[in-house]
Scaffold this motif. Structure first.
Motif, PDB file in Angstrom:
ATOM      1  N   PHE A 343       4.862 -26.737  23.614  1.00  0.00           N
ATOM      2  CA  PHE A 343       6.128 -27.349  23.234  1.00  0.00           C
ATOM      3  C   PHE A 343       7.206 -26.867  24.199  1.00  0.00           C
ATOM      4  O   PHE A 343       6.980 -25.976  25.008  1.00  0.00           O
ATOM      5  N   GLY A 344       8.378 -27.462  24.090  1.00  0.00           N
ATOM      6  CA  GLY A 344       9.445 -27.107  25.011  1.00  0.00           C
ATOM      7  C   GLY A 344       9.382 -27.947  26.270  1.00  0.00           C
ATOM      8  O   GLY A 344       8.580 -28.880  26.390  1.00  0.00           O
ATOM      9  N   MET A 345      10.261 -27.643  27.218  1.00  0.00           N
ATOM     10  CA  MET A 345      10.347 -28.436  28.435  1.00  0.00           C
ATOM     11  C   MET A 345       9.110 -28.245  29.311  1.00  0.00           C
ATOM     12  O   MET A 345       8.371 -27.263  29.180  1.00  0.00           O
ATOM     13  N   ARG A 346       8.902 -29.212  30.186  1.00  0.00           N
ATOM     14  CA  ARG A 346       7.823 -29.108  31.163  1.00  0.00           C
ATOM     15  C   ARG A 346       8.354 -29.604  32.503  1.00  0.00           C
ATOM     16  O   ARG A 346       8.918 -30.702  32.602  1.00  0.00           O
ATOM     17  N   VAL A 347       8.193 -28.781  33.520  1.00  0.00           N
ATOM     18  CA  VAL A 347       8.602 -29.151  34.878  1.00  0.00           C
ATOM     19  C   VAL A 347       7.347 -29.249  35.733  1.00  0.00           C
ATOM     20  O   VAL A 347       6.601 -28.274  35.854  1.00  0.00           O
ATOM     21  N   THR A 348       7.110 -30.410  36.299  1.00  0.00           N
ATOM     22  CA  THR A 348       5.948 -30.605  37.167  1.00  0.00           C
ATOM     23  C   THR A 348       6.391 -30.471  38.620  1.00  0.00           C
ATOM     24  O   THR A 348       7.262 -31.230  39.077  1.00  0.00           O
ATOM     25  N   PRO A 349       5.848 -29.508  39.347  1.00  0.00           N
ATOM     26  CA  PRO A 349       6.299 -29.301  40.730  1.00  0.00           C
ATOM     27  C   PRO A 349       5.821 -30.413  41.653  1.00  0.00           C
ATOM     28  O   PRO A 349       4.900 -31.171  41.329  1.00  0.00           O
ATOM     29  N   ILE A 350       6.446 -30.502  42.792  1.00  0.00           N
ATOM     30  CA  ILE A 350       6.061 -31.476  43.811  1.00  0.00           C
ATOM     31  C   ILE A 350       5.046 -30.830  44.754  1.00  0.00           C
ATOM     32  O   ILE A 350       5.282 -29.744  45.293  1.00  0.00           O
ATOM     33  N   ASP A 351       3.923 -31.484  44.917  1.00  0.00           N
ATOM     34  CA  ASP A 351       2.896 -30.991  45.839  1.00  0.00           C
ATOM     35  C   ASP A 351       3.417 -31.135  47.264  1.00  0.00           C
ATOM     36  O   ASP A 351       3.726 -32.258  47.712  1.00  0.00           O
ATOM     37  N   PRO A 352       3.542 -30.022  48.002  1.00  0.00           N
ATOM     38  CA  PRO A 352       4.115 -30.109  49.354  1.00  0.00           C
ATOM     39  C   PRO A 352       3.255 -30.939  50.314  1.00  0.00           C
ATOM     40  O   PRO A 352       3.771 -31.454  51.313  1.00  0.00           O
ATOM     41  N   LYS A 353       1.989 -31.086  50.010  1.00  0.00           N
ATOM     42  CA  LYS A 353       1.106 -31.858  50.911  1.00  0.00           C
ATOM     43  C   LYS A 353       1.243 -33.359  50.700  1.00  0.00           C
ATOM     44  O   LYS A 353       1.271 -34.139  51.654  1.00  0.00           O
ATOM     45  N   THR A 354       1.332 -33.754  49.426  1.00  0.00           N
ATOM     46  CA  THR A 354       1.369 -35.192  49.127  1.00  0.00           C
ATOM     47  C   THR A 354       2.767 -35.712  48.835  1.00  0.00           C
ATOM     48  O   THR A 354       3.014 -36.924  48.890  1.00  0.00           O
ATOM     49  N   GLY A 355       3.678 -34.796  48.487  1.00  0.00           N
ATOM     50  CA  GLY A 355       5.018 -35.218  48.096  1.00  0.00           C
ATOM     51  C   GLY A 355       5.077 -35.835  46.728  1.00  0.00           C
ATOM     52  O   GLY A 355       6.089 -36.424  46.334  1.00  0.00           O
ATOM     53  N   LEU A 356       3.977 -35.702  45.970  1.00  0.00           N
ATOM     54  CA  LEU A 356       3.901 -36.278  44.634  1.00  0.00           C
ATOM     55  C   LEU A 356       3.887 -35.178  43.567  1.00  0.00           C
ATOM     56  O   LEU A 356       3.474 -34.051  43.856  1.00  0.00           O
ATOM     57  N   PRO A 357       4.342 -35.508  42.341  1.00  0.00           N
ATOM     58  CA  PRO A 357       4.263 -34.512  41.263  1.00  0.00           C
ATOM     59  C   PRO A 357       2.819 -34.132  40.991  1.00  0.00           C
ATOM     60  O   PRO A 357       1.925 -34.979  40.995  1.00  0.00           O
ATOM     61  N   GLY A 358       2.588 -32.848  40.751  1.00  0.00           N
ATOM     62  CA  GLY A 358       1.238 -32.385  40.460  1.00  0.00           C
ATOM     63  C   GLY A 358       1.183 -30.886  40.419  1.00  0.00           C
ATOM     64  O   GLY A 358       2.202 -30.209  40.405  1.00  0.00           O
ATOM     65  N   GLY A 359      -0.012 -30.352  40.383  1.00  0.00           N
ATOM     66  CA  GLY A 359      -0.172 -28.909  40.376  1.00  0.00           C
ATOM     67  C   GLY A 359      -1.069 -28.448  39.253  1.00  0.00           C
ATOM     68  O   GLY A 359      -1.352 -29.186  38.305  1.00  0.00           O
ATOM     69  N   THR A 360      -1.509 -27.215  39.357  1.00  0.00           N
ATOM     70  CA  THR A 360      -2.347 -26.622  38.327  1.00  0.00           C
ATOM     71  C   THR A 360      -1.497 -26.238  37.122  1.00  0.00           C
ATOM     72  O   THR A 360      -0.261 -26.273  37.174  1.00  0.00           O
ATOM     73  N   GLU A 362      -1.094 -23.290  35.998  1.00  0.00           N
ATOM     74  CA  GLU A 362      -0.320 -22.113  36.385  1.00  0.00           C
ATOM     75  C   GLU A 362       0.925 -22.509  37.170  1.00  0.00           C
ATOM     76  O   GLU A 362       2.006 -21.936  36.978  1.00  0.00           O
ATOM     77  N   GLN A 363       0.792 -23.492  38.062  1.00  0.00           N
ATOM     78  CA  GLN A 363       1.935 -23.921  38.849  1.00  0.00           C
ATOM     79  C   GLN A 363       2.978 -24.635  37.993  1.00  0.00           C
ATOM     80  O   GLN A 363       4.186 -24.439  38.169  1.00  0.00           O
ATOM     81  N   VAL A 364       2.512 -25.442  37.049  1.00  0.00           N
ATOM     82  CA  VAL A 364       3.443 -26.108  36.139  1.00  0.00           C
ATOM     83  C   VAL A 364       4.155 -25.073  35.265  1.00  0.00           C
ATOM     84  O   VAL A 364       5.372 -25.149  35.035  1.00  0.00           O
ATOM     85  N   MET A 365       3.406 -24.085  34.788  1.00  0.00           N
ATOM     86  CA  MET A 365       4.017 -23.030  33.969  1.00  0.00           C
ATOM     87  C   MET A 365       5.075 -22.280  34.757  1.00  0.00           C
ATOM     88  O   MET A 365       6.183 -22.019  34.259  1.00  0.00           O
ATOM     89  N   ALA A 366       4.756 -21.929  36.006  1.00  0.00           N
ATOM     90  CA  ALA A 366       5.707 -21.184  36.829  1.00  0.00           C
ATOM     91  C   ALA A 366       6.966 -22.007  37.072  1.00  0.00           C
ATOM     92  O   ALA A 366       8.093 -21.489  36.981  1.00  0.00           O
ATOM     93  N   ALA A 367       6.802 -23.294  37.379  1.00  0.00           N
ATOM     94  CA  ALA A 367       7.965 -24.144  37.625  1.00  0.00           C
ATOM     95  C   ALA A 367       8.812 -24.312  36.368  1.00  0.00           C
ATOM     96  O   ALA A 367      10.046 -24.322  36.424  1.00  0.00           O
ATOM     97  N   THR A 368       8.140 -24.446  35.228  1.00  0.00           N
ATOM     98  CA  THR A 368       8.855 -24.607  33.961  1.00  0.00           C
ATOM     99  C   THR A 368       9.645 -23.356  33.612  1.00  0.00           C
ATOM    100  O   THR A 368      10.820 -23.433  33.235  1.00  0.00           O
ATOM    101  N   ARG A 369       9.032 -22.212  33.755  1.00  0.00           N
ATOM    102  CA  ARG A 369       9.728 -20.967  33.423  1.00  0.00           C
ATOM    103  C   ARG A 369      10.870 -20.685  34.395  1.00  0.00           C
ATOM    104  O   ARG A 369      11.911 -20.151  34.003  1.00  0.00           O
ATOM    105  N   GLU A 370      10.669 -21.038  35.646  1.00  0.00           N
ATOM    106  CA  GLU A 370      11.739 -20.862  36.628  1.00  0.00           C
ATOM    107  C   GLU A 370      12.961 -21.682  36.241  1.00  0.00           C
ATOM    108  O   GLU A 370      14.098 -21.213  36.307  1.00  0.00           O
ATOM    109  N   ALA A 371      12.734 -22.923  35.807  1.00  0.00           N
ATOM    110  CA  ALA A 371      13.842 -23.803  35.444  1.00  0.00           C
ATOM    111  C   ALA A 371      14.367 -23.534  34.035  1.00  0.00           C
ATOM    112  O   ALA A 371      15.562 -23.701  33.776  1.00  0.00           O
ATOM    113  N   GLY A 372      13.484 -23.111  33.132  1.00  0.00           N
ATOM    114  CA  GLY A 372      13.858 -23.027  31.728  1.00  0.00           C
ATOM    115  C   GLY A 372      14.437 -21.707  31.286  1.00  0.00           C
ATOM    116  O   GLY A 372      15.204 -21.661  30.319  1.00  0.00           O
ATOM    117  N   PHE A 373      14.074 -20.615  31.955  1.00  0.00           N
ATOM    118  CA  PHE A 373      14.567 -19.287  31.573  1.00  0.00           C
ATOM    119  C   PHE A 373      15.743 -18.883  32.451  1.00  0.00           C
ATOM    120  O   PHE A 373      15.740 -19.108  33.670  1.00  0.00           O
TER     121      PHE A 373
END
Length: 516
Positions: A343-360, A362-373
């Motif tokens: 629950f709570g917000m979810r931030v999907t990072p941009i894959d630097p190789k494809t330029g599209l949203p994605g990631g594992t 762990e990467q989604v969790m890290a991006a979400t916590r970076e933006a949310g906390f």
């Protein structure tokens, strides 16, 4: 003076009496407070969300009273009285964000037990109040939704983490509020806003539905303008809850009656009040005016027959250090649930190789916590994770728990010679917004006098002791009692309150600039 202004100045007990006789309706009282919020909250920012159903709830209470009969007779003493709710408590009909972006817009599927009990008692929720993110802070400057301002001086902090609840009560936006106290977050805001705040005995009020910071320290309690009002609200929210594994199954006395006892002559005669030497001396960071009002308050009680004795609690010196290891350790565990998946917000990072949203994950969790906390949450989670890590657990977290035991032993010794203990509620009056935001250590020292009660699980109350002569801002005095003896706090608090109000010529908050 307008009728609306008269209504918002009434204490909860006075308003309840008028509601019971139908001299005033709950709709009128609720509308008066909503009007007050509309008029002043743009400057104060005590509220994050308003309850769109407040007037409908008030109308339902009025209808029950008008109908009479058994249903009307069964209404609680506070039925129809408006109340504000700290945004750390789950509410099924309003967002519950804990002051964090990571929970922005989240509406829980259930009410916290204390909220459910208030609704059942007929109180009218006005809305949710601002707070430091996940209750991490001493100034409400760590809210993701902006600062709350002190009604006595808008350039100053209202205390933290429950500054929104204290400011709402102090600014006459609500006669009652709920807060949570992990290291002083009810009592310290009460002190700097001229209101009354109570941290009950740990386990005396359910924590079910309170978004956890540090589970062994958190406690829900009342924020009000009088000691009697605090007792009335405590009577509603307290008691055993089988959904809270730490809830005490004891039968509790009426805290409102304990407060009324304190208003009678001779109620403190023979009471031994222990002054904690380590938390009331010159040269310990206490503002001179804070100590002056503290000593004057004790002198009033002594004149009524109380005995003032000095007690020593040497381990209190290490309370802040122990607290800021235990709290981050428990917080790092409790906040692990905000993983971007459940629950709570979810931030999907941009894959630097494809330029599209994605990631594992762990990467989604890290991006979400970076933006949310926010920064303070990140600081404490990192500290707590480190303190719990292999190789450091015994040195840091384990040692802090040993200090906690020493503090509990100091309380036990002190209570063997005193019925209650007294300290200033906070070392200083409200400081300027921004003054300590970049100095976490200076900020943490604001909880110097309140933290020991949380570490030991004992109850504490803060009530106004007057205005500091240096700056004309509110000063609080704190009393602490043994676990399960919360009633003592209401008796001594009400006794002192009555003496001080007589000295001031009326309630302290009527002298605040917020009514000008």
């Amino acid at each position: 003076m307008s009728g609306s202004t008269e209504l918002i100045q009434l204490s909860a007990a006075e308003l309840a009496a008028k509601l019971a006789t139908r001299e005033v309706s709950s709709v009128e009282a609720t509308q008066a407070h909503l009007d007050r919020i509309a008029a002043v909250d743009g400057d104060i920012h005590a509220f994050l969300h308003l309850n769109v159903g407040a007037l409908s709830t008030a109308a339902q209470i009025d209808a029950v009273r008008a109908a009479g009969g058994d249903d009307a007779a069964a209404l609680s003493p506070l039925a129809g009285v408006p109340v504000a709710i700290k945004d750390v408590l789950c509410t099924i009909d309003m967002p519950s964000t804990a002051g964090s972006r990571i929970l922005e817009g989240w509406i829980p599927p259930y009410d916290a037990t204390v909220v459910a009990r208030m609704r059942a008692a007929g109180l009218v929720p006005l809305g949710k109040t601002n707070m430091d993110e996940f209750a991490m802070g001493s100034s409400t400057e760590h809210s993701a939704y902006g600062n709350t301002h002190n009604p006595w001086d808008l350039s100053r902090i209202p205390g933290g983490s429950g500054g929104g609840s204290a400011a709402a009560v102090s600014a006459f936006e609500a006669p009652l509020a709920l807060g949570s106290d992990t290291g002083g977050s009810i009592r310290q805001p009460a002190a700097v806003t001229g209101s009354v705040g109570v941290k009950p005995t740990y386990g005396g009020v359910s924590r079910y539905g309170a978004i956890a910071l540090a589970s062994s320290l958190d406690q829900v309690g009342p924020v009000t303008r009088t000691v009697l009002d605090a007792g009335l609200l405590h009577d509603v929210i307290g008691g055993h809850d089988p959904r809270d594994s730490t809830s005490i199954p004891d039968a509790w006395p009426s805290f409102a009656e304990a407060a009324r006892l304190g208003q009678r002559d001779g109620s403190v005669r023979g009471l031994k009040i222990g002054v904690v030497r380590e938390l009331s001396q010159e040269g310990q960071g206490f503002q001179p005016g804070v100590l002056q009002r503290f000593r004057e308050s004790l002198a009033l009680l002594e004149a009524q027959g109380a005995e003032i004795v000095e007690v020593s609690a040497p381990s209190f010196e290490y309370a802040i250090a122990a607290y800021y290891l235990i709290l981050p350790a428990e917080a790092s565990s409790n906040l692990a649930k905000f993983d971007s998946v459940r629950f709570g917000m979810r931030v999907t990072p941009i894959d630097p190789k494809t330029g599209l949203p994605g990631g594992t994950v762990e990467q989604v969790m890290a991006a979400t916590r970076e933006a949310g906390f926010g920064d303070e949450v990140k600081r404490r989670v990192i500290l707590g994770t480190y303190a719990l890590s292999a190789g450091y657990y015994d040195a840091y977290y384990g040692s802090a728990q040993k200090v906690r035991t020493l503090i509990q032993q100091d309380f036990a010794r002190a209570f063997s010679t005193a019925d209650v203990l007294a300290t200033p509620s906070a070392p200083t009056t409200a400081f300027k917004l921004g003054e300590k935001i970049d100095d976490p250590l200076a900020m943490y020292l604001n909880d110097l006098t309140t933290i020991p009660a949380n570490l030991a699980g004992v109850p504490g109350i803060s009530l106004p002791a007057g205005l500091a002569p240096e700056d004309g801002l509110p000063v609080g005095i704190q009393f602490m009692a043994p676990a399960r003896e919360d009633a003592r706090l209401y008796t001594v608090g009400a006794a002192l309150e009555q003496l001080l109000v007589a000295q001031w010529g009326g309630p302290l908050l009527t002298q605040a600039p917020t009514l000008g």
